[in-house]
Scaffold this motif. Structure first.
Motif, PDB file in Angstrom:
ATOM      1  N   ALA A 170      97.002  80.081  17.933  1.00 58.65           N
ATOM      2  CA  ALA A 170      95.952  79.705  18.887  1.00 58.65           C
ATOM      3  C   ALA A 170      96.247  78.323  19.453  1.00 58.65           C
ATOM      4  O   ALA A 170      96.180  78.110  20.671  1.00 58.65           O
ATOM      5  N   GLN A 171      96.604  77.385  18.582  1.00 54.10           N
ATOM      6  CA  GLN A 171      96.910  76.020  19.025  1.00 54.10           C
ATOM      7  C   GLN A 171      98.094  76.018  19.985  1.00 54.10           C
ATOM      8  O   GLN A 171      98.050  75.370  21.036  1.00 54.10           O
ATOM      9  N   ARG A 172      99.147  76.740  19.635  1.00 52.06           N
ATOM     10  CA  ARG A 172     100.324  76.798  20.514  1.00 52.06           C
ATOM     11  C   ARG A 172      99.971  77.402  21.870  1.00 52.06           C
ATOM     12  O   ARG A 172     100.431  76.942  22.916  1.00 52.06           O
ATOM     13  N   LEU A 173      99.144  78.452  21.866  1.00 49.96           N
ATOM     14  CA  LEU A 173      98.739  79.118  23.100  1.00 49.96           C
ATOM     15  C   LEU A 173      97.903  78.184  23.979  1.00 49.96           C
ATOM     16  O   LEU A 173      98.156  78.064  25.176  1.00 49.96           O
ATOM     17  N   PHE A 174      96.934  77.484  23.384  1.00 48.46           N
ATOM     18  CA  PHE A 174      96.092  76.562  24.142  1.00 48.46           C
ATOM     19  C   PHE A 174      96.906  75.393  24.681  1.00 48.46           C
ATOM     20  O   PHE A 174      96.712  74.965  25.819  1.00 48.46           O
ATOM     21  N   ASP A 175      97.822  74.862  23.866  1.00 43.57           N
ATOM     22  CA  ASP A 175      98.662  73.745  24.315  1.00 43.57           C
ATOM     23  C   ASP A 175      99.550  74.158  25.486  1.00 43.57           C
ATOM     24  O   ASP A 175      99.665  73.435  26.475  1.00 43.57           O
ATOM     25  N   ALA A 176     100.172  75.327  25.358  1.00 51.30           N
ATOM     26  CA  ALA A 176     101.048  75.804  26.433  1.00 51.30           C
ATOM     27  C   ALA A 176     100.247  76.035  27.715  1.00 51.30           C
ATOM     28  O   ALA A 176     100.699  75.683  28.808  1.00 51.30           O
ATOM     29  N   ARG A 177      99.062  76.595  27.584  1.00 53.24           N
ATOM     30  CA  ARG A 177      98.222  76.843  28.755  1.00 53.24           C
ATOM     31  C   ARG A 177      97.816  75.528  29.408  1.00 53.24           C
ATOM     32  O   ARG A 177      97.824  75.397  30.631  1.00 53.24           O
ATOM     33  N   ALA A 178      97.466  74.532  28.596  1.00 52.50           N
ATOM     34  CA  ALA A 178      97.069  73.227  29.125  1.00 52.50           C
ATOM     35  C   ALA A 178      98.213  72.540  29.864  1.00 52.50           C
ATOM     36  O   ALA A 178      97.997  71.781  30.803  1.00 52.50           O
ATOM     37  N   GLN A 179      99.444  72.820  29.445  1.00 49.64           N
ATOM     38  CA  GLN A 179     100.613  72.227  30.091  1.00 49.64           C
ATOM     39  C   GLN A 179     101.088  73.042  31.287  1.00 49.64           C
ATOM     40  O   GLN A 179     102.109  72.735  31.877  1.00 49.64           O
ATOM     41  N   GLY A 180     100.349  74.104  31.624  1.00 47.06           N
ATOM     42  CA  GLY A 180     100.679  74.908  32.795  1.00 47.06           C
ATOM     43  C   GLY A 180     101.818  75.881  32.588  1.00 47.06           C
ATOM     44  O   GLY A 180     102.550  76.203  33.524  1.00 47.06           O
ATOM     45  N   ALA A 181     101.981  76.373  31.370  1.00 43.49           N
ATOM     46  CA  ALA A 181     103.061  77.307  31.067  1.00 43.49           C
ATOM     47  C   ALA A 181     102.896  78.604  31.861  1.00 43.49           C
ATOM     48  O   ALA A 181     101.775  79.036  32.147  1.00 43.49           O
ATOM     49  N   ALA A 182     104.008  79.216  32.189  1.00 43.83           N
ATOM     50  CA  ALA A 182     104.001  80.489  32.900  1.00 43.83           C
ATOM     51  C   ALA A 182     103.526  81.598  31.955  1.00 43.83           C
ATOM     52  O   ALA A 182     103.574  81.458  30.735  1.00 43.83           O
ATOM     53  N   ASP A 183     103.093  82.708  32.537  1.00 40.56           N
ATOM     54  CA  ASP A 183     102.583  83.816  31.730  1.00 40.56           C
ATOM     55  C   ASP A 183     103.644  84.339  30.758  1.00 40.56           C
ATOM     56  O   ASP A 183     103.322  84.725  29.648  1.00 40.56           O
ATOM     57  N   ARG A 184     104.903  84.330  31.158  1.00 45.18           N
ATOM     58  CA  ARG A 184     105.960  84.825  30.263  1.00 45.18           C
ATOM     59  C   ARG A 184     106.094  83.929  29.026  1.00 45.18           C
ATOM     60  O   ARG A 184     106.399  84.398  27.947  1.00 45.18           O
ATOM     61  N   ASP A 185     105.832  82.624  29.185  1.00 46.30           N
ATOM     62  CA  ASP A 185     105.865  81.714  28.036  1.00 46.30           C
ATOM     63  C   ASP A 185     104.688  81.972  27.103  1.00 46.30           C
ATOM     64  O   ASP A 185     104.843  81.954  25.877  1.00 46.30           O
TER      65      ASP A 185
END
Length: 184
Positions: free
Chosen positions: A131-146
């Protein structure tokens, strides 16, 4: 937005403890409280400042559909940020997230086992780390594939490898997503 981004947004909105204002006038007044000026609200919504004033006074009660959607999006994005933040923090530190999906899972496995991908419907609870990794990646603007790669890794470790008790060399590919939902 991609499937995973949309699912996280839906889960975020499920955290509301109170529904946002329903009337156009109420929504515009809420945006004015947050953005402070009719000019800022107009810029956010892509309409004229005079239109915002008309919506606020009640002179115009039904904006065009695209404008109504932008108003709804702007209100929901600003509604109960403390409640949503608390739910995300709780998921990232203690409760984790539940992923429900129907997708094709392909495998890279040792010789002698099947590596044919097939469609599966899974509901798996992922620990707070994912969950933490997913929220962090989303906050950094990660692409859907990431984001998808993080979810695939979580499903691989928790569901397919059973928390590290079997299938050490198994690698899971998460493709052809038919349905995806997240709750926390």
């Amino acid at each position: 937005m991609g499937e995973i981004e949309d699912a996280i947004e839906r889960a975020d909105q499920e955290a509301f403890t109170k529904e946002p204002p329903k009337t156009l006038k109420g929504r515009i007044n809420f945006l004015l409280q947050r953005l402070k000026t009719t000019k800022a609200v107009a810029a956010e919504l892509g309409v004229s400042q005079r239109s915002v004033e008309r919506y606020r006074k009640g002179d115009r009660k039904t904006p065009p559909k695209p404008v109504a959607e932008r108003i709804d999006t702007a209100v929901r994005a600003r509604w109960q940020p403390v409640v949503r933040g608390r739910r995300r923090k709780e998921a990232a530190t203690s409760t984790g997230i539940t992923v429900e999906t129907r997708a094709r899972f392909g495998y890279t496995a040792p010789v002698g086992s099947t590596d044919d991908g097939r469609v599966r419907r899974l509901t798996v609870h992922l620990p707070p780390l994912y969950a933490q990794r997913l929220f962090d990646a989303r906050a950094q603007g990660a692409a859907d594939r990431d984001l998808r790669a993080i979810v695939a890794e979580g499903l691989q470790e928790i569901y397919f490898k059973d928390g590290g008790t079997r299938a050490d060399e198994l690698r899971v590919e998460f493709t052809d997503v038919d349905y995806f939902d997240v709750s926390f």
